[in-house]
Motif scaffolding. Structure first.
Motif, short mmCIF file in Angstrom:
data_model
loop_
_atom_site.label_atom_id
_atom_site.label_comp_id
_atom_site.label_asym_id
_atom_site.label_seq_id
_atom_site.Cartn_x
_atom_site.Cartn_y
_atom_site.Cartn_z
N ASN A 234 0.82 -1.22 0.00
CA ASN A 234 0.00 0.00 0.00
C ASN A 234 0.86 1.27 0.00
OD1 ASN A 234 -2.34 -1.48 -0.03
ND2 ASN A 234 -2.76 -1.27 2.16
N SER A 235 2.03 1.20 0.63
CA SER A 235 2.95 2.34 0.62
C SER A 235 3.47 2.60 -0.79
CB SER A 235 4.13 2.07 1.57
OG SER A 235 3.68 1.79 2.87
N ILE A 236 3.75 1.53 -1.52
CA ILE A 236 4.20 1.67 -2.91
C ILE A 236 3.10 2.31 -3.75
CG2 ILE A 236 4.99 0.42 -4.96
CD1 ILE A 236 6.03 -1.76 -3.02
N THR A 237 1.87 1.83 -3.55
CA THR A 237 0.72 2.38 -4.29
C THR A 237 0.54 3.86 -3.99
OG1 THR A 237 -0.37 0.22 -4.22
CG2 THR A 237 -1.76 2.13 -4.67
N SER A 238 0.68 4.24 -2.72
CA SER A 238 0.54 5.65 -2.33
C SER A 238 1.60 6.52 -3.00
CB SER A 238 0.65 5.77 -0.80
OG SER A 238 0.56 7.11 -0.39
N ASP A 239 2.84 6.00 -3.07
CA ASP A 239 3.91 6.75 -3.74
C ASP A 239 3.59 6.97 -5.21
OD1 ASP A 239 5.28 6.74 -1.37
OD2 ASP A 239 6.69 5.17 -1.94
N ILE A 240 3.06 5.94 -5.86
CA ILE A 240 2.72 6.05 -7.28
C ILE A 240 1.66 7.12 -7.50
CG2 ILE A 240 1.67 4.83 -9.25
CD1 ILE A 240 2.95 2.24 -8.10
N ALA A 253 -3.77 3.89 -9.07
CA ALA A 253 -2.34 3.64 -8.84
C ALA A 253 -2.07 2.16 -8.63
CB ALA A 253 -1.87 4.45 -7.63
N GLU A 254 -2.97 1.47 -7.93
CA GLU A 254 -2.83 0.04 -7.71
C GLU A 254 -2.91 -0.71 -9.04
OE1 GLU A 254 -2.36 -3.55 -5.58
OE2 GLU A 254 -2.06 -1.47 -4.95
N GLU A 255 -3.83 -0.28 -9.87
CA GLU A 255 -3.99 -0.89 -11.19
C GLU A 255 -2.73 -0.69 -12.05
OE1 GLU A 255 -6.68 0.07 -15.11
OE2 GLU A 255 -7.66 0.25 -13.14
N ILE A 256 -2.17 0.52 -12.00
CA ILE A 256 -0.95 0.82 -12.76
C ILE A 256 0.22 -0.01 -12.23
CG2 ILE A 256 0.80 2.63 -13.11
CD1 ILE A 256 -1.56 4.61 -13.36
N LYS A 257 0.32 -0.14 -10.91
CA LYS A 257 1.40 -0.93 -10.31
C LYS A 257 1.37 -2.37 -10.81
CE LYS A 257 1.04 -2.42 -6.03
NZ LYS A 257 0.96 -2.43 -4.56
N ALA A 293 9.11 2.88 -12.41
CA ALA A 293 10.02 1.86 -11.86
C ALA A 293 10.92 2.45 -10.78
CB ALA A 293 10.87 1.27 -12.98
N ARG A 294 11.36 3.69 -10.97
CA ARG A 294 12.20 4.34 -9.95
C ARG A 294 11.42 4.56 -8.65
NH1 ARG A 294 14.29 7.75 -14.41
NH2 ARG A 294 16.39 6.99 -14.94
N VAL A 295 10.17 4.98 -8.77
CA VAL A 295 9.32 5.21 -7.59
C VAL A 295 9.14 3.89 -6.83
CG1 VAL A 295 6.97 5.79 -6.84
CG2 VAL A 295 8.11 7.19 -8.58
N ILE A 296 8.82 2.84 -7.55
CA ILE A 296 8.60 1.53 -6.93
C ILE A 296 9.88 1.01 -6.29
CG2 ILE A 296 8.10 -0.90 -7.42
CD1 ILE A 296 6.14 0.10 -9.58
N THR A 297 10.99 1.07 -7.03
CA THR A 297 12.25 0.52 -6.54
C THR A 297 12.75 1.26 -5.31
OG1 THR A 297 12.85 -0.15 -8.78
CG2 THR A 297 14.64 0.01 -7.19
N ALA A 298 12.55 2.57 -5.27
CA ALA A 298 13.00 3.36 -4.12
C ALA A 298 12.28 2.90 -2.85
CB ALA A 298 12.74 4.84 -4.36
#
Length: 413
Positions: A234-240, A253-257, A293-298
């Motif tokens: 959920n934290s990754i989704t929020s960042d996206i 954002a969850e769908e895009i992830k 990808a950078r947002v997720i990886t961070a």
């Protein structure tokens, strides 16, 4: 399925319930000798895991789905538990041996002494004994039958805040079900994904789902350490939702992830994009997949770094010679294992559920590890209970036989 239904006995059925932050998985299985046969899963998304009535209604739907598909009544369930409200503590017990030899009751006594914890520590879920000491000799796995004066043990006590357990149990009861036992989720997942070699060497299982990243470190059959982090999918989704070129909802954002997300930045073409609906009627906006990808990886790297620092702080990292096993829904992110290897500096693999038969391929995914692991845990408990019952029956039969002989002797001699 028809063949399985014909073979089913009520006493062989087992149920595992995984209530996550984004889904409910209710598994039904059968004890099939030494293995578990998975019969079906009620798999339903949770749109709002914080809304009690919504969770109860979704759980009812999952139970009804099982009952109509498999034709069984769902009642007694093993329920997974995890999250920040779960804590673990190390305690030590030490007793003087009354007979000079370690008996089964002495082992139970020292474990009970070690697991006598202050009320403020919470409600006990599990007590995991580590290695024993006998006088000055450490590192004993099973001291039964050995001679000595003082027996010691260090245990890992896993607790939860009482209100968290009460609320979870209330949810289960409100859906018309009964909780047999609460089971630490990474412990359950371990039954489905870890090998004996990994546990013997020492392995950390990281279950990273939507709401939390939960860790259990195994050495042999002993759980040496557990910890939970409230940063996960959920934290990754929020960042996206915040970091793309256009603001989007969490659901989008969850769908895009799930559709475009990856941790393999170097595999992406520099100008590769994907469409994101603009605000209002502004039409689609093309967003950089490399930025995504950078947002997720961070965020993924930050989660693993916090867990790595915690293991080092508690001097647990030195026990992990068998590497890291990742499981949970976030493992669907391509390359997440490679990020973990860079952070932990240990071999990492994705843990897929195994050691079961039935509808295999549909549930051979990391996101189902906890639910299937709960079935393995339940099967093990069922086998232990049956052995204990058999032992009691044998004892009763022997006592009856001895009494019959005694009565015969008194009558005729």
């Amino acid at each position: 399925m028809d063949e399985a239904r014909n073979e089913m006995r009520k006493e062989d059925l087992i149920f595992g319930l995984d209530i996550g932050a984004s889904k409910i998985n209710l598994f039904v299985g059968m004890v099939d000798g030494a293995s578990v046969r998975v019969l079906e899963c009620g798999d339903f998304p949770l749109t709002n895991a914080d809304e009690f009535d919504h969770v109860v209604e979704t759980l009812k739907n999952a139970a009804q789905s099982i009952e109509s598909t498999v034709g069984v009544d769902v009642h007694d369930v093993y329920v997974g538990i995890a999250g920040k409200h779960v804590s673990s503590f190390n305690y030590r017990g030490l007793i003087t041996l009354p007979t000079g030899e370690v008996r089964s009751q002495d082992i139970e006594t020292v474990k009970d002494q070690a697991s006598t914890i202050p009320e403020s520590a919470g409600q006990i879920i599990h007590v995991f004994p580590g290695e024993y000491t006998l006088d000055d000799q450490p590192g004993i796995r099973n001291p039964k039958g050995l001679n000595g004066r003082r027996l010691g043990v260090e245990v890992q006590v896993v607790t939860s805040r009482p209100n968290a357990i009460q609320n979870l149990d209330k949810c289960v009861k409100s859906a018309g079900l009964h909780t047999v036992e609460f089971v630490l989720e990474p412990l359950a997942a371990a039954y489905a994904v870890l090998t004996e070699d990994e546990k013997e060497l020492g392995v950390a299982l990281i279950d990273i789902g939507a709401g939390s990243a939960d860790v259990a470190v195994f050495v042999g059959e002993s759980v040496r350490y557990t910890v939970s982090l409230d940063l996960a999918g959920n934290s990754i989704t929020s960042d996206i939702s915040k970091c793309l070129q256009v603001p989007i909802s969490l659901s989008k954002a969850e769908e895009i992830k799930k559709k475009y997300g990856t941790c393999k930045i170097n595999n992406l073409i520099e100008d590769e994009t994907f469409p994101v609906p603009g605000v209002g009627d502004r039409g689609d906006v093309q967003c950089s997949r490399k930025l995504l990808a950078r947002v997720i990886t961070a965020r993924v790297a930050e989660i693993f770094k916090m867990l790595s620092d915690d293991l080092q702080k508690h001097k647990i990292d030195g026990l992990i010679n068998g590497g890291i096993v990742l499981t949970g829904g976030c493992c669907a992110l391509e390359g997440i294992d490679e990020i973990a290897e860079k952070v932990f500096h240990k071999p990492v693999r994705i843990g897929l559920p195994k050691f079961f038969s039935g509808i295999q391929e549909a549930f051979r995914k990391p996101s189902y590890a906890t639910g299937i692991g709960l079935l393995h845990y339940a099967a093990r408990k069922q086998r232990e209970n049956r052995r204990n019952e058999t032992g009691k029956q044998i004892t009763v039969s022997v006592k009856k036989g001895l009494q019959w002989i005694k009565d015969l002797v008194q009558t005729y001699f």
